[in-house]
Design a protein around this motif. Structure first.
Motif, PDB file in Angstrom:
ATOM      1  N   ARG A   1     -63.254  33.914 -88.531  1.00 52.36           N
ATOM      2  CA  ARG A   1     -62.432  33.752 -87.333  1.00 52.36           C
ATOM      3  C   ARG A   1     -63.371  33.735 -86.133  1.00 52.36           C
ATOM      4  NH1 ARG A   1     -57.082  33.655 -87.977  1.00 52.36           N
ATOM      5  NH2 ARG A   1     -56.249  34.633 -89.836  1.00 52.36           N
ATOM      6  N   PRO A   2     -63.955  32.572 -85.856  1.00 53.23           N
ATOM      7  CA  PRO A   2     -64.819  32.486 -84.675  1.00 53.23           C
ATOM      8  C   PRO A   2     -64.033  32.817 -83.415  1.00 53.23           C
ATOM      9  CG  PRO A   2     -64.910  30.463 -85.976  1.00 53.23           C
ATOM     10  CD  PRO A   2     -63.817  31.300 -86.543  1.00 53.23           C
ATOM     11  N   GLY A   3     -64.740  33.194 -82.366  1.00 59.10           N
ATOM     12  CA  GLY A   3     -64.080  33.412 -81.081  1.00 59.10           C
ATOM     13  C   GLY A   3     -63.343  32.160 -80.643  1.00 59.10           C
ATOM     14  N   GLY A   4     -63.880  31.003 -81.016  1.00 55.34           N
ATOM     15  CA  GLY A   4     -63.236  29.735 -80.724  1.00 55.34           C
ATOM     16  C   GLY A   4     -63.803  28.630 -81.591  1.00 55.34           C
ATOM     17  N   VAL A   5     -63.004  27.610 -81.838  1.00 59.11           N
ATOM     18  CA  VAL A   5     -63.479  26.394 -82.496  1.00 59.11           C
ATOM     19  C   VAL A   5     -63.045  25.212 -81.645  1.00 59.11           C
ATOM     20  CG1 VAL A   5     -63.592  27.271 -84.858  1.00 59.11           C
ATOM     21  CG2 VAL A   5     -61.489  26.217 -84.074  1.00 59.11           C
ATOM     22  N   LEU A   6     -64.003  24.336 -81.359  1.00 56.68           N
ATOM     23  CA  LEU A   6     -63.728  23.136 -80.582  1.00 56.68           C
ATOM     24  C   LEU A   6     -63.440  22.006 -81.561  1.00 56.68           C
ATOM     25  CD1 LEU A   6     -63.719  21.985 -77.657  1.00 56.68           C
ATOM     26  CD2 LEU A   6     -66.067  21.228 -78.116  1.00 56.68           C
ATOM     27  N   ALA A   7     -62.259  21.420 -81.402  1.00 57.15           N
ATOM     28  CA  ALA A   7     -61.822  20.362 -82.313  1.00 57.15           C
ATOM     29  C   ALA A   7     -60.849  19.450 -81.561  1.00 57.15           C
ATOM     30  CB  ALA A   7     -61.138  20.972 -83.540  1.00 57.15           C
ATOM     31  N   PRO A   8     -60.555  18.288 -82.120  1.00 59.73           N
ATOM     32  CA  PRO A   8     -59.567  17.417 -81.474  1.00 59.73           C
ATOM     33  C   PRO A   8     -58.234  18.150 -81.307  1.00 59.73           C
ATOM     34  CG  PRO A   8     -60.731  16.217 -83.179  1.00 59.73           C
ATOM     35  CD  PRO A   8     -61.136  17.664 -83.314  1.00 59.73           C
TER      36      PRO A   8
ATOM     37  N   GLU B   1     -63.623  20.633 -91.563  1.00 59.47           N
ATOM     38  CA  GLU B   1     -63.714  19.214 -91.237  1.00 59.47           C
ATOM     39  C   GLU B   1     -62.985  18.940 -89.929  1.00 59.47           C
ATOM     40  OE1 GLU B   1     -62.458  14.908 -93.078  1.00 59.47           O
ATOM     41  OE2 GLU B   1     -62.660  16.615 -94.429  1.00 59.47           O
ATOM     42  N   GLY B   2     -63.672  18.311 -89.006  1.00 57.97           N
ATOM     43  CA  GLY B   2     -63.103  18.032 -87.692  1.00 57.97           C
ATOM     44  C   GLY B   2     -63.552  18.998 -86.616  1.00 57.97           C
TER      45      GLY B   2
ATOM     46  N   GLY C   1     -58.585  30.715 -87.869  1.00 57.72           N
ATOM     47  CA  GLY C   1     -59.211  30.966 -89.157  1.00 57.72           C
ATOM     48  C   GLY C   1     -59.789  29.680 -89.723  1.00 57.72           C
ATOM     49  N   VAL C   2     -61.060  29.739 -90.176  1.00 51.80           N
ATOM     50  CA  VAL C   2     -61.755  28.556 -90.676  1.00 51.80           C
ATOM     51  C   VAL C   2     -62.364  28.858 -92.040  1.00 51.80           C
ATOM     52  CG1 VAL C   2     -63.605  26.892 -90.228  1.00 51.80           C
ATOM     53  CG2 VAL C   2     -62.298  27.817 -88.317  1.00 51.80           C
ATOM     54  N   LYS C   3     -62.221  27.911 -92.953  1.00 48.06           N
ATOM     55  CA  LYS C   3     -62.862  28.005 -94.268  1.00 48.06           C
ATOM     56  C   LYS C   3     -64.318  27.599 -94.096  1.00 48.06           C
ATOM     57  CE  LYS C   3     -58.549  26.748 -96.534  1.00 48.06           C
ATOM     58  NZ  LYS C   3     -57.854  25.708 -97.312  1.00 48.06           N
ATOM     59  N   VAL C   4     -65.230  28.499 -94.433  1.00 42.76           N
ATOM     60  CA  VAL C   4     -66.653  28.240 -94.217  1.00 42.76           C
ATOM     61  C   VAL C   4     -67.437  28.435 -95.504  1.00 42.76           C
ATOM     62  CG1 VAL C   4     -66.575  28.831 -91.765  1.00 42.76           C
ATOM     63  CG2 VAL C   4     -67.093  30.610 -93.440  1.00 42.76           C
ATOM     64  N   GLU C   5     -68.710  28.169 -95.441  1.00 45.12           N
ATOM     65  CA  GLU C   5     -69.653  28.262 -96.551  1.00 45.12           C
ATOM     66  C   GLU C   5     -69.441  27.094 -97.504  1.00 45.12           C
ATOM     67  OE1 GLU C   5     -69.439  32.057 -98.477  1.00 45.12           O
ATOM     68  OE2 GLU C   5     -69.877  33.160 -96.665  1.00 45.12           O
ATOM     69  N   GLY C   6     -70.380  26.919 -98.402  1.00 42.77           N
ATOM     70  CA  GLY C   6     -70.262  25.871 -99.399  1.00 42.77           C
ATOM     71  C   GLY C   6     -69.011  26.068-100.237  1.00 42.77           C
TER      72      GLY C   6
END
Length: 185
Positions: A83-90, A104-105, A71-76
């Motif tokens: 809930r994208p299929g995936g998020v690439l992050a550290p 962020e990240g 789950g990702v907080k999006v928009e301004g």
């Protein structure tokens, strides 16, 4: 200039999060551009595409991880929830975040056959996610969105399954999309 008019959201973010917590496991809910959206439950080919992408990311960028359905907080101002299929992050990115992580990240958001071609990309762009990858099984294409600015991606490159696809920095990976031909249905 924005192409949307201001509107009243269907509910507050807090009300959405409460609704999403109580949704049955057979559906995934998102809150994009002030509207509740129902995301289809994934099938085996979707999951195989995500696994293919996870493997490639691990091979080329072992310091990163492709987190599935994070789950990702999006928009301004983080007013949306996706809930994208995936998020690439550290690696370690979601530690301590609860159900919804700040964008962020996040280096890249991934969707497999998303029918939302406007609100979700705009939400990811507004959140400052540098790369958005759309794997469209319906059209047998891979689209790479880059250069988020003023809530929209300024660049969009479309390629047919089978063509090499360059994911620019900060991702910095070139994908051999030939295996996607077998997963198109």
């Amino acid at each position: 200039m924005t192409r949307r008019t201001e509107h009243r959201p269907q509910m507050s973010v807090e009300e959405f999060e409460e609704l999403e917590r109580h949704a049955p496991e057979t559906v995934r809910l998102e809150f994009i551009n002030g509207k509740v959206q129902v995301k289809a439950v994934t099938d085996g080919n979707h999951d195989q595409i995500i696994a293919w992408l996870q493997r490639l990311c691990m091979q080329h960028r072992p310091e990163l991880w492709l987190y599935v359905d994070r789950g990702v907080k999006v928009e301004g101002y983080r007013k949306g929830r996706a809930r994208p299929g995936g998020v690439l992050a550290p690696y370690g990115y979601p530690k301590g975040h609860g159900d919804w992580s700040d964008a962020e990240g996040v280096l890249m958001a991934v969707e497999v056959t998303s029918h939302d071609r406007i609100d979700k990309p705009d939400g990811y762009a507004a959140a400052g996610i540098p790369v958005y990858l759309l794997v469209d099984r319906d059209d047998c294409t891979v689209t790479v969105f880059t250069e988020p600015q003023d809530g929209r991606y300024r660049q969009q490159v479309n390629s047919a399954f089978g063509a090499p696809v360059k994911l620019p920095d900060p991702v910095g990976i070139t994908l051999d999309t030939e295996p996607l031909k077998e997963l198109a249905d």
